[in-house]
Structures are given as structure tokens and as C-alpha cells.
Design a protein around this motif. Sequence first.
Motif, PDB file in Angstrom:
ATOM      1  N   PRO A 114      -3.814  -3.891 -28.933  1.00 29.74           N
ATOM      2  CA  PRO A 114      -2.923  -3.097 -28.081  1.00 29.74           C
ATOM      3  C   PRO A 114      -3.157  -1.594 -28.162  1.00 29.74           C
ATOM      4  O   PRO A 114      -3.109  -0.898 -27.154  1.00 29.74           O
ATOM      5  CB  PRO A 114      -1.521  -3.471 -28.599  1.00 29.74           C
ATOM      6  CG  PRO A 114      -1.698  -4.835 -29.170  1.00 29.74           C
ATOM      7  CD  PRO A 114      -3.079  -4.848 -29.772  1.00 29.74           C
ATOM      8  N   ALA A 115      -3.423  -1.088 -29.369  1.00 32.89           N
ATOM      9  CA  ALA A 115      -3.647   0.353 -29.523  1.00 32.89           C
ATOM     10  C   ALA A 115      -4.953   0.781 -28.864  1.00 32.89           C
ATOM     11  O   ALA A 115      -5.014   1.793 -28.152  1.00 32.89           O
ATOM     12  CB  ALA A 115      -3.656   0.731 -30.996  1.00 32.89           C
ATOM     13  N   ALA A 116      -5.998  -0.011 -29.063  1.00 30.38           N
ATOM     14  CA  ALA A 116      -7.305   0.333 -28.500  1.00 30.38           C
ATOM     15  C   ALA A 116      -7.350   0.124 -26.991  1.00 30.38           C
ATOM     16  O   ALA A 116      -8.107   0.792 -26.290  1.00 30.38           O
ATOM     17  CB  ALA A 116      -8.395  -0.501 -29.165  1.00 30.38           C
ATOM     18  N   ASP A 117      -6.556  -0.807 -26.479  1.00 34.99           N
ATOM     19  CA  ASP A 117      -6.580  -1.134 -25.047  1.00 34.99           C
ATOM     20  C   ASP A 117      -5.632  -0.283 -24.220  1.00 34.99           C
ATOM     21  O   ASP A 117      -5.607  -0.394 -22.992  1.00 34.99           O
ATOM     22  CB  ASP A 117      -6.220  -2.617 -24.848  1.00 34.99           C
ATOM     23  CG  ASP A 117      -7.286  -3.551 -25.379  1.00 34.99           C
ATOM     24  OD1 ASP A 117      -8.423  -3.086 -25.566  1.00 34.99           O
ATOM     25  OD2 ASP A 117      -6.979  -4.732 -25.617  1.00 34.99           O
ATOM     26  N   ASP A 118      -4.839   0.557 -24.886  1.00 38.54           N
ATOM     27  CA  ASP A 118      -3.821   1.342 -24.182  1.00 38.54           C
ATOM     28  C   ASP A 118      -4.447   2.237 -23.113  1.00 38.54           C
ATOM     29  O   ASP A 118      -5.286   3.091 -23.422  1.00 38.54           O
ATOM     30  CB  ASP A 118      -3.056   2.212 -25.178  1.00 38.54           C
ATOM     31  CG  ASP A 118      -1.999   3.056 -24.501  1.00 38.54           C
ATOM     32  OD1 ASP A 118      -1.039   2.487 -23.974  1.00 38.54           O
ATOM     33  OD2 ASP A 118      -2.161   4.292 -24.478  1.00 38.54           O
ATOM     34  N   PRO A 119      -4.077   2.072 -21.834  1.00 40.22           N
ATOM     35  CA  PRO A 119      -4.700   2.874 -20.773  1.00 40.22           C
ATOM     36  C   PRO A 119      -4.216   4.316 -20.722  1.00 40.22           C
ATOM     37  O   PRO A 119      -4.947   5.205 -20.275  1.00 40.22           O
ATOM     38  CB  PRO A 119      -4.299   2.123 -19.496  1.00 40.22           C
ATOM     39  CG  PRO A 119      -3.022   1.439 -19.844  1.00 40.22           C
ATOM     40  CD  PRO A 119      -3.131   1.076 -21.295  1.00 40.22           C
ATOM     41  N   LEU A 120      -3.002   4.577 -21.197  1.00 38.66           N
ATOM     42  CA  LEU A 120      -2.445   5.924 -21.077  1.00 38.66           C
ATOM     43  C   LEU A 120      -3.181   6.919 -21.974  1.00 38.66           C
ATOM     44  O   LEU A 120      -3.356   8.079 -21.609  1.00 38.66           O
ATOM     45  CB  LEU A 120      -0.956   5.903 -21.406  1.00 38.66           C
ATOM     46  CG  LEU A 120      -0.097   5.089 -20.425  1.00 38.66           C
ATOM     47  CD1 LEU A 120       1.335   5.008 -20.913  1.00 38.66           C
ATOM     48  CD2 LEU A 120      -0.162   5.698 -19.034  1.00 38.66           C
ATOM     49  N   THR A 121      -3.601   6.461 -23.142  1.00 40.66           N
ATOM     50  CA  THR A 121      -4.346   7.349 -24.039  1.00 40.66           C
ATOM     51  C   THR A 121      -5.637   7.818 -23.382  1.00 40.66           C
ATOM     52  O   THR A 121      -5.998   8.999 -23.450  1.00 40.66           O
ATOM     53  CB  THR A 121      -4.670   6.620 -25.353  1.00 40.66           C
ATOM     54  OG1 THR A 121      -3.460   6.138 -25.926  1.00 40.66           O
ATOM     55  CG2 THR A 121      -5.343   7.565 -26.325  1.00 40.66           C
ATOM     56  N   LYS A 122      -6.331   6.904 -22.713  1.00 42.59           N
ATOM     57  CA  LYS A 122      -7.591   7.267 -22.069  1.00 42.59           C
ATOM     58  C   LYS A 122      -7.347   8.071 -20.792  1.00 42.59           C
ATOM     59  O   LYS A 122      -8.070   9.030 -20.492  1.00 42.59           O
ATOM     60  CB  LYS A 122      -8.394   6.015 -21.743  1.00 42.59           C
ATOM     61  CG  LYS A 122      -9.807   6.323 -21.242  1.00 42.59           C
ATOM     62  CD  LYS A 122     -10.692   5.099 -21.272  1.00 42.59           C
ATOM     63  CE  LYS A 122     -12.121   5.474 -20.910  1.00 42.59           C
ATOM     64  NZ  LYS A 122     -13.044   4.331 -20.986  1.00 42.59           N
ATOM     65  N   LEU A 123      -6.325   7.699 -20.043  1.00 47.44           N
ATOM     66  CA  LEU A 123      -6.024   8.385 -18.787  1.00 47.44           C
ATOM     67  C   LEU A 123      -5.678   9.851 -19.022  1.00 47.44           C
ATOM     68  O   LEU A 123      -6.046  10.725 -18.233  1.00 47.44           O
ATOM     69  CB  LEU A 123      -4.864   7.673 -18.078  1.00 47.44           C
ATOM     70  CG  LEU A 123      -4.409   8.234 -16.730  1.00 47.44           C
ATOM     71  CD1 LEU A 123      -5.528   8.161 -15.696  1.00 47.44           C
ATOM     72  CD2 LEU A 123      -3.185   7.462 -16.233  1.00 47.44           C
ATOM     73  N   PHE A 124      -4.978  10.141 -20.125  1.00 44.59           N
ATOM     74  CA  PHE A 124      -4.518  11.508 -20.377  1.00 44.59           C
ATOM     75  C   PHE A 124      -5.385  12.258 -21.390  1.00 44.59           C
ATOM     76  O   PHE A 124      -4.969  13.284 -21.906  1.00 44.59           O
ATOM     77  CB  PHE A 124      -3.054  11.498 -20.811  1.00 44.59           C
ATOM     78  CG  PHE A 124      -2.114  11.283 -19.662  1.00 44.59           C
ATOM     79  CD1 PHE A 124      -1.715  12.338 -18.864  1.00 44.59           C
ATOM     80  CD2 PHE A 124      -1.670  10.006 -19.340  1.00 44.59           C
ATOM     81  CE1 PHE A 124      -0.868  12.145 -17.786  1.00 44.59           C
ATOM     82  CE2 PHE A 124      -0.827   9.800 -18.270  1.00 44.59           C
ATOM     83  CZ  PHE A 124      -0.422  10.867 -17.484  1.00 44.59           C
ATOM     84  N   LYS A 125      -6.588  11.745 -21.623  1.00 46.93           N
ATOM     85  CA  LYS A 125      -7.562  12.513 -22.410  1.00 46.93           C
ATOM     86  C   LYS A 125      -8.285  13.446 -21.446  1.00 46.93           C
ATOM     87  O   LYS A 125      -9.101  13.026 -20.642  1.00 46.93           O
ATOM     88  CB  LYS A 125      -8.562  11.571 -23.094  1.00 46.93           C
ATOM     89  CG  LYS A 125      -9.638  12.308 -23.904  1.00 46.93           C
ATOM     90  CD  LYS A 125      -9.017  13.097 -25.045  1.00 46.93           C
ATOM     91  CE  LYS A 125     -10.085  13.681 -25.966  1.00 46.93           C
ATOM     92  NZ  LYS A 125     -10.848  14.769 -25.304  1.00 46.93           N
ATOM     93  N   VAL A 126      -7.921  14.716 -21.494  1.00 46.85           N
ATOM     94  CA  VAL A 126      -8.428  15.709 -20.548  1.00 46.85           C
ATOM     95  C   VAL A 126      -9.730  16.309 -21.072  1.00 46.85           C
ATOM     96  O   VAL A 126      -9.813  16.727 -22.237  1.00 46.85           O
ATOM     97  CB  VAL A 126      -7.384  16.816 -20.309  1.00 46.85           C
ATOM     98  CG1 VAL A 126      -7.894  17.835 -19.292  1.00 46.85           C
ATOM     99  CG2 VAL A 126      -6.068  16.204 -19.815  1.00 46.85           C
ATOM    100  N   GLU A 127     -10.722  16.363 -20.212  1.00 46.91           N
ATOM    101  CA  GLU A 127     -12.023  16.901 -20.600  1.00 46.91           C
ATOM    102  C   GLU A 127     -11.893  18.345 -21.093  1.00 46.91           C
ATOM    103  O   GLU A 127     -11.249  19.180 -20.460  1.00 46.91           O
ATOM    104  CB  GLU A 127     -12.983  16.846 -19.408  1.00 46.91           C
ATOM    105  CG  GLU A 127     -14.400  17.263 -19.743  1.00 46.91           C
ATOM    106  CD  GLU A 127     -15.353  17.091 -18.576  1.00 46.91           C
ATOM    107  OE1 GLU A 127     -16.524  17.471 -18.715  1.00 46.91           O
ATOM    108  OE2 GLU A 127     -14.919  16.598 -17.508  1.00 46.91           O
ATOM    109  N   GLY A 128     -12.486  18.612 -22.243  1.00 38.65           N
ATOM    110  CA  GLY A 128     -12.446  19.955 -22.809  1.00 38.65           C
ATOM    111  C   GLY A 128     -11.324  20.155 -23.810  1.00 38.65           C
ATOM    112  O   GLY A 128     -11.226  21.226 -24.416  1.00 38.65           O
ATOM    113  N   TYR A 129     -10.487  19.114 -23.992  1.00 39.23           N
ATOM    114  CA  TYR A 129      -9.359  19.233 -24.919  1.00 39.23           C
ATOM    115  C   TYR A 129      -9.404  18.084 -25.920  1.00 39.23           C
ATOM    116  O   TYR A 129      -9.886  16.983 -25.627  1.00 39.23           O
ATOM    117  CB  TYR A 129      -8.035  19.260 -24.156  1.00 39.23           C
ATOM    118  CG  TYR A 129      -7.937  20.504 -23.293  1.00 39.23           C
ATOM    119  CD1 TYR A 129      -7.428  21.685 -23.801  1.00 39.23           C
ATOM    120  CD2 TYR A 129      -8.423  20.487 -21.992  1.00 39.23           C
ATOM    121  CE1 TYR A 129      -7.389  22.840 -23.028  1.00 39.23           C
ATOM    122  CE2 TYR A 129      -8.388  21.633 -21.210  1.00 39.23           C
ATOM    123  CZ  TYR A 129      -7.870  22.807 -21.736  1.00 39.23           C
ATOM    124  OH  TYR A 129      -7.839  23.937 -20.978  1.00 39.23           O
TER     125      TYR A 129
END
Length: 379
Positions: free
Chosen positions: A27-42
Amino acid sequence: MRFKYDELSQAPLIVNSIYEGGSKGNPAADDPLTKLFKVEGYLKSVGNRSGFRKSMKENNGKSTKEVAYVVIFSTGKVKEWPDFYDKAQGVFTYYGDNRAPGNHYLNTKQRGNILLKEVFEKAASNSPAIRKTIPPMFVFESTGVASNVEFLGIAVPGIKGKHIDESLELITVAEEGDQFQNYRATLTMIDIEHQGISRKWLAQLKDFNGNPNNYAPKEWINYVENGIKYVQPLDGNSREVILPEETFISPSEKQYLRKTRVTQGKFRERLLKHNQTCKICGMDIIKLLVASHIKPWSFSNDTERTDFYNGILLCPAHDAAFDNGLISFNRDGSIIISPLLNKENQKLLNLNSDLKIELEPNHLKYLEWHRHKVYIRDK
């Protein structure tokens, strides 16, 4: 729309779109929100646990104590805390993050209730400068399938016609002899552009020295400048999700897509019978001409979707500029060019302020909608 897990780091935020989780079985690795809100450069995204997730501003590669934005995630399945989205009214009711009997309502791990309290206090101010410091709240709900989530929209504190103090209620719940308190927040989902939220806005929000109004949805800027009284709520029922053909779709969805293609084909045929050139540049390669809806398909009712006067024939480049709000037209047909389109690109698109197109009276109501809802006035 539907975005696969490996697309999330570049995906825009589009209302009613589905964002798929991973397939590792964790569940932690598959979470889509973590990847969706990883902003390039941050460096940091949002957390992968709890329903209230903060992302902090960053300065020179280091996190600060200032909140950039908040992600609210609701499963919609907790009976004691029945988060509820009234799509017709554009109102989202959210229960705070104190879920443990005996715990003080402000003493939560994610400090979500403290942030809610601060946000509503700022919303009560008449100062645009103070409202500008309110972090946007992006609301998601579980689809009930794997880790997939649906984006419901951007929420702002309070609703029209209700005092801001009444929109954040402290409620008491009894559970097995223990009493504890939690917030019940009433939030308004704002009407954002149909093309969704640019990731450039997320980058501005993450930047400690960024301008939170740069690339922001127009209705967000309206809220910051004028307050809840003048906000246009989102009609969630008007946003339709059309899935790509390569994804699995049910028979009823296939029927809907088939109907959509037939309707749009007839719409294009009607426009071509009247004229066979781009309204702006005169390009006459019929195969390339696009039957562009002035008031977008997703916002139009069945009558508007097939109305000849809700259409305009454009070449692909001018269709993209029109559809993304970089150009529009006044009532006399004269062009309006967004400040986002610089002189060099105007020249490449063969656009200038003297350009004027022919219109009929029935076009005007649709163009008025386009000017107010799609056209981008500010950088």
C-alpha cells in the motif's frame, strides 16, 4: 480521464480523473498521491498515510515550516466520520484528523486540525494578502479499486451565505464511554478550468520564494482577491470522465463513447458544410481542420454540444491556442491574446491584435462563456 501509475509524475490535475496506484502489492509503495505530488526540482512529496497530507515549501533544497498545499484523501467508508461531497452544490464536508478517544482534538500526528483552525481563521479575514497565505487543498476520494483515487477538485474554507465560524464546527463524539472532539469542516470546491491544473502551479507553491498566483486557476485567484462571497462553486456533476480506449471500459461506457464519436462527427460535418477553412488563418486542408467547441463539450448540455453556433473551425495550432485559453474573441469578432502568449509565439502563430473574424449573434453567448471561463487574462 485515467492516468496510469507511471504517468503520474507528469500528469495534470483534472477534475473527476482517475489516478491509478502501483502494482507492487504494498500500500505504501503503490500510493498514487505520493508520486502525483512529487514535483520536479523539489525533494519531498506528500506523505503516503492518513487522510490529511501536507507538502511543505522548500528553500534552496531544504524543507521549511510553511505549508505549500494540502492533500485531503477520503475513503468515504468511515461511518463515524462520514466525509461527504455534494457534487450538485460543490460542497465538501470533511471531518478532521482526530480519530483517537482521549486525545485532544488539536494534538494529532499530522497536525491537521491545527492547520484547519489556522486556515479558517485566515479565511475570516477581509485581507487578500492574508488569504494568499492559505494553502490550496486538493481533495481526492478512493475509487474502491486497488489504490486508485479520483480527483474531486480544489477546496477553499467555508461556503456562500454562511459565516466562516459556522463552517468549522467542533463536535463531540462518544465511543465506548470515552468522549472526544473533532472538527467538521465545510469546504467549497471551486470551479477550475476544464484542462486542469498545471504542474507549474505546484512548483510555484512549493517554492518558498514563488508566487502562488502564477499558473493558478482563475477561480483560485478570484477567491484570494475577493473571498468566498464571489466564488463560483464547482458543479461536479457537469464534469464527465472519458477513459482512453486502451483501458478497460464497461459496455455502458463503450456505448457512451460510441455516442460521443458519432455526435462529434455530425457536429464537424455541419461546420464543414458552412465553411471549409480555418476561421483565423484560412488554412483549407479539410483533414486537418478541427471542429472546436467554443463552450467545451464537458461543460455543455446535449443541446449545446450539437449547436452549430457553439462551434468554430480551426487549424490544429489555433484550435490548441483557443482550447487552452491563449486566445478568445470579443463580441465584434476582434481577437484577444493572452499575456501568456509572447510576441515571438504570436508571430509564429500569425496572430496580431488587428485580427478579426466574422460572427453571428448566436455565437456571442458561447464566446462570453469562453472569455470568462477559458481565456487566461493574467500570467
